[in-house]
Design a protein around this motif. Structure first.
Motif, PDB file in Angstrom:
ATOM      1  N   GLU A 255       0.881  -1.161   0.000  1.00  0.00           N
ATOM      2  CA  GLU A 255       0.000   0.000   0.000  1.00  0.00           C
ATOM      3  C   GLU A 255       0.919   1.210   0.000  1.00  0.00           C
ATOM      4  OE1 GLU A 255      -2.816  -0.364   3.180  1.00  0.00           O
ATOM      5  OE2 GLU A 255      -3.383  -2.394   2.587  1.00  0.00           O
ATOM      6  N   SER A 256       0.396   2.415   0.238  1.00  0.00           N
ATOM      7  CA  SER A 256       1.240   3.612   0.137  1.00  0.00           C
ATOM      8  C   SER A 256       2.399   3.591   1.129  1.00  0.00           C
ATOM      9  CB  SER A 256       0.404   4.877   0.327  1.00  0.00           C
ATOM     10  OG  SER A 256      -0.284   4.827   1.565  1.00  0.00           O
ATOM     11  N   ASN A 257       2.096   3.304   2.403  1.00  0.00           N
ATOM     12  CA  ASN A 257       3.141   3.332   3.422  1.00  0.00           C
ATOM     13  C   ASN A 257       3.270   2.030   4.198  1.00  0.00           C
ATOM     14  OD1 ASN A 257       3.849   6.125   3.018  1.00  0.00           O
ATOM     15  ND2 ASN A 257       1.915   6.650   4.010  1.00  0.00           N
ATOM     16  N   SER A 258       2.602   0.982   3.729  1.00  0.00           N
ATOM     17  CA  SER A 258       2.656  -0.289   4.440  1.00  0.00           C
ATOM     18  C   SER A 258       2.700  -1.440   3.448  1.00  0.00           C
ATOM     19  CB  SER A 258       1.441  -0.434   5.367  1.00  0.00           C
ATOM     20  OG  SER A 258       0.250  -0.503   4.611  1.00  0.00           O
ATOM     21  N   CYS A 259       2.954  -2.618   3.983  1.00  0.00           N
ATOM     22  CA  CYS A 259       3.013  -3.789   3.116  1.00  0.00           C
ATOM     23  C   CYS A 259       2.796  -5.044   3.955  1.00  0.00           C
ATOM     24  CB  CYS A 259       4.367  -3.864   2.395  1.00  0.00           C
ATOM     25  SG  CYS A 259       5.741  -4.223   3.509  1.00  0.00           S
ATOM     26  N   LYS A 260       2.695  -6.166   3.264  1.00  0.00           N
ATOM     27  CA  LYS A 260       2.688  -7.463   3.928  1.00  0.00           C
ATOM     28  C   LYS A 260       3.890  -8.242   3.417  1.00  0.00           C
ATOM     29  CE  LYS A 260      -2.256  -7.805   4.875  1.00  0.00           C
ATOM     30  NZ  LYS A 260      -3.503  -8.586   4.678  1.00  0.00           N
ATOM     31  N   ILE A 261       4.576  -8.893   4.358  1.00  0.00           N
ATOM     32  CA  ILE A 261       5.756  -9.672   4.006  1.00  0.00           C
ATOM     33  C   ILE A 261       5.556 -11.089   4.519  1.00  0.00           C
ATOM     34  CG2 ILE A 261       7.006  -8.943   6.102  1.00  0.00           C
ATOM     35  CD1 ILE A 261       9.599  -9.045   4.405  1.00  0.00           C
ATOM     36  N   THR A 262       5.907 -12.075   3.688  1.00  0.00           N
ATOM     37  CA  THR A 262       5.780 -13.475   4.076  1.00  0.00           C
ATOM     38  C   THR A 262       7.137 -13.993   4.542  1.00  0.00           C
ATOM     39  OG1 THR A 262       4.053 -13.847   2.432  1.00  0.00           O
ATOM     40  CG2 THR A 262       5.114 -15.789   3.318  1.00  0.00           C
ATOM     41  N   LEU A 263       7.154 -14.537   5.744  1.00  0.00           N
ATOM     42  CA  LEU A 263       8.341 -15.194   6.272  1.00  0.00           C
ATOM     43  C   LEU A 263       8.174 -16.690   6.016  1.00  0.00           C
ATOM     44  CD1 LEU A 263       8.520 -13.400   9.757  1.00  0.00           C
ATOM     45  CD2 LEU A 263       9.349 -12.563   7.538  1.00  0.00           C
ATOM     46  N   LYS A 264       9.196 -17.307   5.407  1.00  0.00           N
ATOM     47  CA  LYS A 264       9.054 -18.720   5.047  1.00  0.00           C
ATOM     48  C   LYS A 264      10.245 -19.536   5.527  1.00  0.00           C
ATOM     49  CE  LYS A 264       6.350 -18.266   0.762  1.00  0.00           C
ATOM     50  NZ  LYS A 264       6.320 -18.554  -0.692  1.00  0.00           N
ATOM     51  N   ASN A 265       9.966 -20.801   5.840  1.00  0.00           N
ATOM     52  CA  ASN A 265      11.037 -21.785   6.004  1.00  0.00           C
ATOM     53  C   ASN A 265      10.516 -23.107   5.456  1.00  0.00           C
ATOM     54  OD1 ASN A 265       9.407 -22.965   7.903  1.00  0.00           O
ATOM     55  ND2 ASN A 265      10.651 -22.385   9.665  1.00  0.00           N
ATOM     56  N   LYS A 266      11.214 -24.190   5.724  1.00  0.00           N
ATOM     57  CA  LYS A 266      10.833 -25.478   5.126  1.00  0.00           C
ATOM     58  C   LYS A 266       9.461 -25.946   5.581  1.00  0.00           C
ATOM     59  CE  LYS A 266      15.565 -27.171   4.634  1.00  0.00           C
ATOM     60  NZ  LYS A 266      16.562 -28.183   5.094  1.00  0.00           N
ATOM     61  N   ASN A 267       9.112 -25.638   6.834  1.00  0.00           N
ATOM     62  CA  ASN A 267       7.906 -26.225   7.410  1.00  0.00           C
ATOM     63  C   ASN A 267       6.697 -25.299   7.465  1.00  0.00           C
ATOM     64  OD1 ASN A 267       9.389 -28.615   8.028  1.00  0.00           O
ATOM     65  ND2 ASN A 267      10.290 -27.537   9.773  1.00  0.00           N
ATOM     66  N   SER A 268       6.937 -23.984   7.454  1.00  0.00           N
ATOM     67  CA  SER A 268       5.787 -23.081   7.639  1.00  0.00           C
ATOM     68  C   SER A 268       6.054 -21.707   7.049  1.00  0.00           C
ATOM     69  CB  SER A 268       5.475 -22.941   9.132  1.00  0.00           C
ATOM     70  OG  SER A 268       6.558 -22.325   9.789  1.00  0.00           O
ATOM     71  N   GLU A 269       5.022 -20.910   7.041  1.00  0.00           N
ATOM     72  CA  GLU A 269       5.160 -19.513   6.628  1.00  0.00           C
ATOM     73  C   GLU A 269       4.233 -18.657   7.481  1.00  0.00           C
ATOM     74  OE1 GLU A 269       2.367 -18.457   2.951  1.00  0.00           O
ATOM     75  OE2 GLU A 269       3.904 -19.918   2.403  1.00  0.00           O
ATOM     76  N   GLN A 270       4.561 -17.384   7.568  1.00  0.00           N
ATOM     77  CA  GLN A 270       3.765 -16.466   8.375  1.00  0.00           C
ATOM     78  C   GLN A 270       3.737 -15.101   7.695  1.00  0.00           C
ATOM     79  OE1 GLN A 270       1.976 -17.256  11.215  1.00  0.00           O
ATOM     80  NE2 GLN A 270       1.125 -15.234  10.880  1.00  0.00           N
ATOM     81  N   ILE A 271       2.555 -14.469   7.693  1.00  0.00           N
ATOM     82  CA  ILE A 271       2.401 -13.141   7.087  1.00  0.00           C
ATOM     83  C   ILE A 271       2.487 -12.076   8.170  1.00  0.00           C
ATOM     84  CG2 ILE A 271       0.818 -11.596   5.850  1.00  0.00           C
ATOM     85  CD1 ILE A 271      -0.314 -14.106   4.464  1.00  0.00           C
ATOM     86  N   ILE A 272       3.313 -11.059   7.911  1.00  0.00           N
ATOM     87  CA  ILE A 272       3.479  -9.944   8.844  1.00  0.00           C
ATOM     88  C   ILE A 272       3.147  -8.648   8.122  1.00  0.00           C
ATOM     89  CG2 ILE A 272       5.067  -8.726  10.388  1.00  0.00           C
ATOM     90  CD1 ILE A 272       4.708 -11.630  11.207  1.00  0.00           C
ATOM     91  N   LYS A 273       2.298  -7.841   8.724  1.00  0.00           N
ATOM     92  CA  LYS A 273       2.000  -6.514   8.181  1.00  0.00           C
ATOM     93  C   LYS A 273       2.879  -5.494   8.892  1.00  0.00           C
ATOM     94  CE  LYS A 273      -1.693  -3.263   7.078  1.00  0.00           C
ATOM     95  NZ  LYS A 273      -3.122  -2.908   7.220  1.00  0.00           N
ATOM     96  N   ALA A 274       3.461  -4.568   8.117  1.00  0.00           N
ATOM     97  CA  ALA A 274       4.393  -3.598   8.698  1.00  0.00           C
ATOM     98  C   ALA A 274       4.447  -2.348   7.835  1.00  0.00           C
ATOM     99  CB  ALA A 274       5.787  -4.216   8.805  1.00  0.00           C
TER     100      ALA A 274
END
Length: 361
Positions: A255-274
């Motif tokens: 978005e203009s001043n924010s985003c979502k980033i996906t953290l990944k490894n072999k077993n799982s992933e997690q979405i973080i908004k920042a």
């Protein structure tokens, strides 16, 4: 308001090493500016160019609109004619002189009025809390007292500009803190403009009206301490100022001043908004968050946005806060919390990252 000190496009090279690379900044009168950065970043070379101890290859330095260094116009005012005082890392105390004579030396060299000299020296002694020690041999003083003699000698002539080159680095932690408060108090009291070089971020943040963070001869960011800590413009500043957790990931939504980033490894992933540090088309990103920008809950797994499951690896209760290292699938995360919860090694916890504070670079 026009700048008191102006540095424009300053560069300095030593052989193949570019010590300063096109550096520009301005300093307001009666402010204390800190040049901060790791060893070899160019901060001391910049200070020495301002003081006239080094001749820049290119660039202009001026004080109150008067040029004191400009290679193109062949202007280079000698160090002793710039009207500056300097406090260095080494105290540079003359062992054969008393405390009084060490402080009086610059006044005698400048042909200061002999009738006023004693009063001026006593005034400087009083400012640095050495009243009554004027007759003492300077080398009989402690390290902290000798540094105060060096400070008194720098301010006694009321210079236009005061330069500090890591003046507290030889003192122990408690003395450094005491001197930090004294330096700021004196600089404010006499209303002198100062440039202060250090690699110590606590010192820089405590002293500076504004901080300039340098890296590889360039300015990474110039701002007040609070902004540098909470709103770093580059990954380097975010990592250098304070403590930071950093995890690599993939940016999936902007978005203009924010985003979502996906953290990944072999077993799982997690979405973080920042927050997003600046708009970029790159899919790669680095999530940065401070230890106090998270909250911790004991218990069950949580797959909501901005939550990461973990296990307490270390726990220290420090009175005003608790500090933990939490092992997660993505990284070991440092946490600092002020709740009254007690933790033990092995506790399963959920970390919640504050989306309004965390930043993606």
């Amino acid at each position: 308001m026009s700048a008191f000190l102006k540095v424009e496009n300053l560069s300095k090279r030593y052989g193949n090493h570019q010590a300063i690379d096109n550096v520009s900044f301005e300093i307001e009168e009666k402010k204390l500016f800190v040049l901060l950065g790791p060893s070899g970043c160019g901060k001391t070379t910049t200070l020495r160019c301002i003081g006239g101890l080094e001749k820049p290859d290119t660039g202009i330095i001026s004080i109150k609109n008067e040029t004191i260094s400009n290679n193109e116009d062949q202007i280079f005012v000698a160090a002793e004619k710039r009207g500056m005082g300097m406090v260095a890392q080494s105290y540079a105390i003359w062992p054969h002189m008393s405390v009084f004579e060490n402080i009086a030396f610059p006044l005698r060299m400048s042909k200061f009025d002999k009738n006023l000299l004693a009063n001026r020296v006593e005034e400087a002694l009083d400012m640095v809390q050495l009243k009554g020690l004027g007759t003492r041999n300077a080398t009989d003083l402690s390290g902290g007292q000798q540094q105060r003699v060096a400070l008194a000698r720098a301010i006694v002539g009321r210079p236009k500009l005061l330069l500090f080159d890591e003046p507290l680095s030889n003192l122990d932690a408690k003395l450094r803190e005491q001197m930090r408060y004294l330096l700021k108090e004196i600089q404010t009291e006499i209303g002198i403009t100062a440039v202060y070089v250090t690699h110590d971020q606590s010192e820089a943040m405590g002293l500076g009206d504004e901080l300039i963070v340098m890296n590889n001869g360039k300015i990474e960011q110039s701002d007040q301490a609070r902004s540098l800590y909470n709103n770093p413009k580059t990954k380097f500043v975010g990592e250098f100022i304070g403590t930071a957790n950093m995890i690599e990931g993939h940016i999936i939504q902007r978005e203009s001043n924010s985003c979502k980033i996906t953290l990944k490894n072999k077993n799982s992933e997690q979405i973080i908004k920042a927050r997003l540090s600046r708009h970029t088309d790159s899919e790669q990103g680095v999530l940065l968050f401070r230890p106090e920008w998270i909250s911790i809950q004991k218990g069950i797994k949580d797959k909501q946005e901005n939550s990461i499951d973990g296990v307490v690896r270390t726990y220290q209760y420090l009175g005003d806060r608790s500090e933990l290292i939490i092992e997660t699938e993505f990284a070991d995360i440092k946490a600092s919390v002020t709740d009254d919860e007690e933790y033990i090694v092995g506790d399963k916890v959920v970390i919640k990252i504050n989306e309004n504070k965390a930043i993606v670079f």
